[in-house]
Design an enzyme around this catalytic site. Structure first.
Site, PDB file in Angstrom:
ATOM      1  N   HIS A  18       0.846  -1.195   0.000  1.00 46.53           N
ATOM      2  CA  HIS A  18       0.000   0.000   0.000  1.00 46.53           C
ATOM      3  C   HIS A  18       0.884   1.248   0.000  1.00 46.53           C
ATOM      4  O   HIS A  18       1.274   1.757   1.057  1.00 46.53           O
ATOM      5  CB  HIS A  18      -0.926  -0.028   1.228  1.00 46.53           C
ATOM      6  CG  HIS A  18      -1.980   1.038   1.242  1.00 46.53           C
ATOM      7  ND1 HIS A  18      -3.285   0.803   1.591  1.00 46.53           N
ATOM      8  CD2 HIS A  18      -1.933   2.359   0.942  1.00 46.53           C
ATOM      9  CE1 HIS A  18      -3.992   1.924   1.514  1.00 46.53           C
ATOM     10  NE2 HIS A  18      -3.175   2.901   1.130  1.00 46.53           N
ATOM     11  N   HIS A  68       1.118  17.523  -6.123  1.00 46.88           N
ATOM     12  CA  HIS A  68       0.681  17.391  -7.517  1.00 46.88           C
ATOM     13  C   HIS A  68       1.119  18.569  -8.376  1.00 46.88           C
ATOM     14  O   HIS A  68       1.396  18.411  -9.570  1.00 46.88           O
ATOM     15  CB  HIS A  68      -0.843  17.198  -7.587  1.00 46.88           C
ATOM     16  CG  HIS A  68      -1.277  15.819  -7.172  1.00 46.88           C
ATOM     17  ND1 HIS A  68      -2.545  15.533  -6.734  1.00 46.88           N
ATOM     18  CD2 HIS A  68      -0.591  14.650  -7.121  1.00 46.88           C
ATOM     19  CE1 HIS A  68      -2.623  14.234  -6.445  1.00 46.88           C
ATOM     20  NE2 HIS A  68      -1.453  13.689  -6.667  1.00 46.88           N
ATOM     21  N   SER A 100      -1.164   4.642  -8.139  1.00 45.80           N
ATOM     22  CA  SER A 100      -1.207   6.074  -8.424  1.00 45.80           C
ATOM     23  C   SER A 100      -2.425   6.413  -9.277  1.00 45.80           C
ATOM     24  O   SER A 100      -2.902   5.592 -10.049  1.00 45.80           O
ATOM     25  CB  SER A 100       0.073   6.506  -9.149  1.00 45.80           C
ATOM     26  OG  SER A 100       0.183   7.911  -9.142  1.00 45.80           O
ATOM     27  N   PRO A 102      -3.986   8.234 -12.281  1.00 47.53           N
ATOM     28  CA  PRO A 102      -3.588   8.901 -13.531  1.00 47.53           C
ATOM     29  C   PRO A 102      -4.210  10.292 -13.622  1.00 47.53           C
ATOM     30  O   PRO A 102      -5.387  10.467 -13.324  1.00 47.53           O
ATOM     31  CB  PRO A 102      -4.113   7.962 -14.628  1.00 47.53           C
ATOM     32  CG  PRO A 102      -5.058   7.023 -13.963  1.00 47.53           C
ATOM     33  CD  PRO A 102      -4.729   6.996 -12.515  1.00 47.53           C
ATOM     34  N   ARG A 103      -3.368  11.249 -13.985  1.00 48.16           N
ATOM     35  CA  ARG A 103      -3.815  12.658 -14.048  1.00 48.16           C
ATOM     36  C   ARG A 103      -3.496  13.221 -15.411  1.00 48.16           C
ATOM     37  O   ARG A 103      -2.517  12.813 -16.033  1.00 48.16           O
ATOM     38  CB  ARG A 103      -2.995  13.462 -13.037  1.00 48.16           C
ATOM     39  CG  ARG A 103      -3.712  13.881 -11.776  1.00 48.16           C
ATOM     40  CD  ARG A 103      -2.813  14.744 -10.912  1.00 48.16           C
ATOM     41  NE  ARG A 103      -1.546  14.116 -10.562  1.00 48.16           N
ATOM     42  CZ  ARG A 103      -0.377  14.737 -10.570  1.00 48.16           C
ATOM     43  NH1 ARG A 103      -0.287  15.998 -10.924  1.00 48.16           N
ATOM     44  NH2 ARG A 103       0.729  14.093 -10.232  1.00 48.16           N
ATOM     45  N   ASP A 142      -9.737   8.000  -7.833  1.00 50.44           N
ATOM     46  CA  ASP A 142      -9.973   8.974  -6.763  1.00 50.44           C
ATOM     47  C   ASP A 142     -11.486   9.114  -6.588  1.00 50.44           C
ATOM     48  O   ASP A 142     -12.185   9.572  -7.498  1.00 50.44           O
ATOM     49  CB  ASP A 142      -9.335  10.321  -7.136  1.00 50.44           C
ATOM     50  CG  ASP A 142      -9.414  11.325  -5.987  1.00 50.44           C
ATOM     51  OD1 ASP A 142     -10.333  11.211  -5.149  1.00 50.44           O
ATOM     52  OD2 ASP A 142      -8.563  12.228  -5.950  1.00 50.44           O
ATOM     53  N   GLU A 205     -12.095   4.227   6.502  1.00 52.03           N
ATOM     54  CA  GLU A 205     -10.924   4.991   6.955  1.00 52.03           C
ATOM     55  C   GLU A 205     -11.360   6.062   7.970  1.00 52.03           C
ATOM     56  O   GLU A 205     -10.575   6.516   8.787  1.00 52.03           O
ATOM     57  CB  GLU A 205     -10.256   5.634   5.728  1.00 52.03           C
ATOM     58  CG  GLU A 205      -8.864   6.165   5.978  1.00 52.03           C
ATOM     59  CD  GLU A 205      -8.221   6.771   4.739  1.00 52.03           C
ATOM     60  OE1 GLU A 205      -8.796   6.669   3.630  1.00 52.03           O
ATOM     61  OE2 GLU A 205      -7.141   7.359   4.882  1.00 52.03           O
ATOM     62  N   ASP A 288       2.001   6.556   2.635  1.00 56.16           N
ATOM     63  CA  ASP A 288       2.650   7.709   2.008  1.00 56.16           C
ATOM     64  C   ASP A 288       3.957   7.973   2.747  1.00 56.16           C
ATOM     65  O   ASP A 288       4.010   8.815   3.644  1.00 56.16           O
ATOM     66  CB  ASP A 288       1.736   8.939   2.139  1.00 56.16           C
ATOM     67  CG  ASP A 288       0.394   8.743   1.448  1.00 56.16           C
ATOM     68  OD1 ASP A 288       0.354   8.725   0.216  1.00 56.16           O
ATOM     69  OD2 ASP A 288      -0.629   8.586   2.154  1.00 56.16           O
TER      70      ASP A 288
HETATM   71  C1  LIG Z   1      -4.655  12.348   4.451  1.00 56.48           C
HETATM   72  C2  LIG Z   1      -4.206  11.017   4.930  1.00 56.48           C
HETATM   73  C3  LIG Z   1      -4.287  10.758   6.383  1.00 56.48           C
HETATM   74  C4  LIG Z   1      -3.793  10.174   4.000  1.00 56.48           C
HETATM   75  C5  LIG Z   1      -3.687   8.755   4.140  1.00 56.48           C
HETATM   76  N1  LIG Z   1      -4.799   8.115   3.611  1.00 56.48           N
HETATM   77  C6  LIG Z   1      -5.222   8.174   2.334  1.00 56.48           C
HETATM   78  N2  LIG Z   1      -6.532   7.916   2.161  1.00 56.48           N
HETATM   79  C7  LIG Z   1      -7.090   7.984   0.939  1.00 56.48           C
HETATM   80  N3  LIG Z   1      -6.410   8.307  -0.164  1.00 56.48           N
HETATM   81  C8  LIG Z   1      -5.104   8.568  -0.035  1.00 56.48           C
HETATM   82  C9  LIG Z   1      -4.443   8.507   1.208  1.00 56.48           C
HETATM   83  N4  LIG Z   1      -3.144   8.815   0.988  1.00 56.48           N
HETATM   84  C10 LIG Z   1      -3.015   9.050  -0.341  1.00 56.48           C
HETATM   85  N5  LIG Z   1      -4.191   8.925  -0.965  1.00 56.48           N
HETATM   86  C11 LIG Z   1      -4.505   9.135  -2.396  1.00 56.48           C
HETATM   87  O1  LIG Z   1      -3.290   9.121  -3.131  1.00 56.48           O
HETATM   88  C12 LIG Z   1      -3.122  10.352  -3.828  1.00 56.48           C
HETATM   89  C13 LIG Z   1      -1.649  10.705  -3.896  1.00 56.48           C
HETATM   90  O2  LIG Z   1      -0.960   9.762  -4.691  1.00 56.48           O
HETATM   91  P1  LIG Z   1      -1.127   9.658  -6.284  1.00 56.48           P
HETATM   92  O3  LIG Z   1      -1.247  11.025  -6.842  1.00 56.48           O
HETATM   93  O4  LIG Z   1      -2.350   8.830  -6.557  1.00 56.48           O
HETATM   94  O5  LIG Z   1       0.146   8.985  -6.736  1.00 56.48           O
HETATM   95  C14 LIG Z   1      -3.956  11.345  -3.039  1.00 56.48           C
HETATM   96  O6  LIG Z   1      -4.328  12.438  -3.823  1.00 56.48           O
HETATM   97  C15 LIG Z   1      -5.145  10.495  -2.617  1.00 56.48           C
HETATM   98  O7  LIG Z   1      -6.079  10.384  -3.660  1.00 56.48           O
HETATM   99 ZN   LIG Z   2      -3.856   4.885   1.220  1.00 54.76          ZN
END
Ligand SMILES: CC(C)=CCNc1ncnc2c1ncn2[C@@H]1O[C@H](COP(=O)(O)O)[C@@H](O)[C@H]1O
Ligand SMILES: [Zn+2]
Length: 348
Positions: A18, A68, A100, A102-103, A142, A205, A288
């Site tokens: 994860h 981002h 990840s 995609p954007r 997302d 969550e 993260d």
């Molecule tokens: C704020 C917090 C406590 C985060 C930990 N829990 C999380 N819960 C849900 N989605 C997450 C979390 N951490 C990261 N993400 C997702 O991962 C994205 C960042 O990685 P990426 O751009 O997908 O590559 C975030 O914009 C969000 O959509």
């Molecule tokens: Zn997560």
């Protein structure tokens, strides 16, 4: 944390299931990105939550917006993804499932398709450079973006599952849990499941997602992210727990993320304890590592020191994660073998 213990947690082979790409960017990489984009005037202190600091969930999600802005071209994604993979490998991770969202970014010509292609290129380059790690990719949906975008993302994931030589293995549902409702995304998730994508879903969550969790469990998912509020002591229910246990759905548990994001009040109150005691498959993960200033060794160390796991138990925990992965059988076997070979050198 003392040194000898530190060495043990770093040495044990680990599986990371994860990890959000943009949340995993280290401070060193972040500084390179900031230097590339001085006009944005972003300080690196805004892209991470340091030790002792806690933020509300909402504040944490603001951090991703800043990141981002810094990662918005193919060049950035390639650099970031390679660095993240190399850092996990340096931490003793032998198998990584990176995820990840995609954007697209019109100003740099980035499309969702080229976004995924670039992550896959980074994985490919690391393989060619013989970085000692096997990497697979989960495409993230997302939840904030609603049904249509989710469906479009699933179709993209489907395409790549068929054309990426087995690197794209599944779909992740993530994003701010306080926004949107899972019920709107069910058709997209169902479609993903039907076409053979594995499902790793963030679930419960935050409190008050009982109804959503019921719906998502009916899919069912192949793994659950967090599951913080599934059990009755925190407002979940025995019914939810029973289902998760009956279907033996592994949980991806991220201690530091939950404590710093304040969905769990302290390490000793983490739901790892609840599920681990029931001998349910629990996989420590970073979520993260950049944003929360952690790494997988530290997460294992925290789980062990908080809940009193001895070295045998820690080893079993890391080995169990192999079977919870979305790796094909042959790779799982290879990893099991690797663990067996390393064991006598690390466990005394
Ligand atoms: C704020 C917090 C406590 C985060 C930990 N829990 C999380 N819960 C849900 N989605 C997450 C979390 N951490 C990261 N993400 C997702 O991962 C994205 C960042 O990685 P990426 O751009 O997908 O590559 C975030 O914009 C969000 O959509
Ligand atoms: Zn997560």
């Amino acid at each position: 944390m003392d040194n000898e213990a530190d060495v043990f947690y770093r040495q044990i082979p680990k599986v990371e299931l994860h990890a959000h790409l943009n949340g995993s960017v280290s401070l060193a990489t972040m500084e390179k990105l900031i230097a590339r984009k001085p006009h944005l005037n972003i300080e690196s202190s805004r892209t991470a939550i340091h030790s002792g600091q806690c933020r509300t969930l909402n504040e944490c999600f603001q951090v991703f917006k800043v990141i981002h802005q810094l990662v918005d071209s193919q060049e950035d994604i390639l650099m970031v993804a390679k660095a993240v993979i190399e850092e996990f490998a340096a931490d003793g991770v032998k198998y990584l499932e990176l995820r990840s969202t995609p954007r697209e970014e019109t100003k740099t010509g980035l499309s969702k398709r080229s976004y995924i292609e670039t992550v896959l290129e980074a994985i490919h380059q690391c393989k060619q450079e013989e970085v000692d790690i096997d990497v697979r990719f989960l495409v993230s949906v997302d939840r904030r973006n609603g049904h249509e975008v989710a469906m479009e993302t699933v179709k993209l994931a489907e395409d790549f599952m068929l054309s990426s030589d087995g690197v794209v293995v599944g779909l992740d549902l993530s994003g701010d849990p306080t926004v949107g409702h899972g019920k709107d995304l069910l058709p997209a998730l169902q479609r993903a499941r039907n076409c053979g994508l594995k499902l790793a879903l963030h679930m419960s969550e935050v409190p008050s997602q009982k109804e959503e969790s019921e719906l998502l469990l009916a899919l069912p998912p192949d793994r659950i992210g967090h599951g913080t509020f599934l059990h009755p002591e925190v407002g979940g229910s025995d019914g939810l727990v029973d289902k998760v246990c009956k279907m033996n759905i592994p949980l991806e548990l991220c201690l530091t993320s939950n404590v710093k994001g304040q969905t769990v009040p302290s390490y000793d109150k983490h739901h790892f304890q609840y599920w681990y005691k029931r001998q349910h498959p629990c996989v420590p993960c970073t979520d993260d590592k950049g944003v929360f200033c952690t790494d997988l060794s530290q997460e294992y160390h925290l789980a062990a020191s908080t809940f009193g796991l001895n070295q045998e138990a820690v080893w079993a925990l890391s080995q169990q994660a192999i079977q919870c992965s979305f790796a094909p059988e042959a790779l799982k076997q290879k990893l099991e073998q690797r663990w067996d070979e390393l064991r006598p050198h690390i466990l005394h």
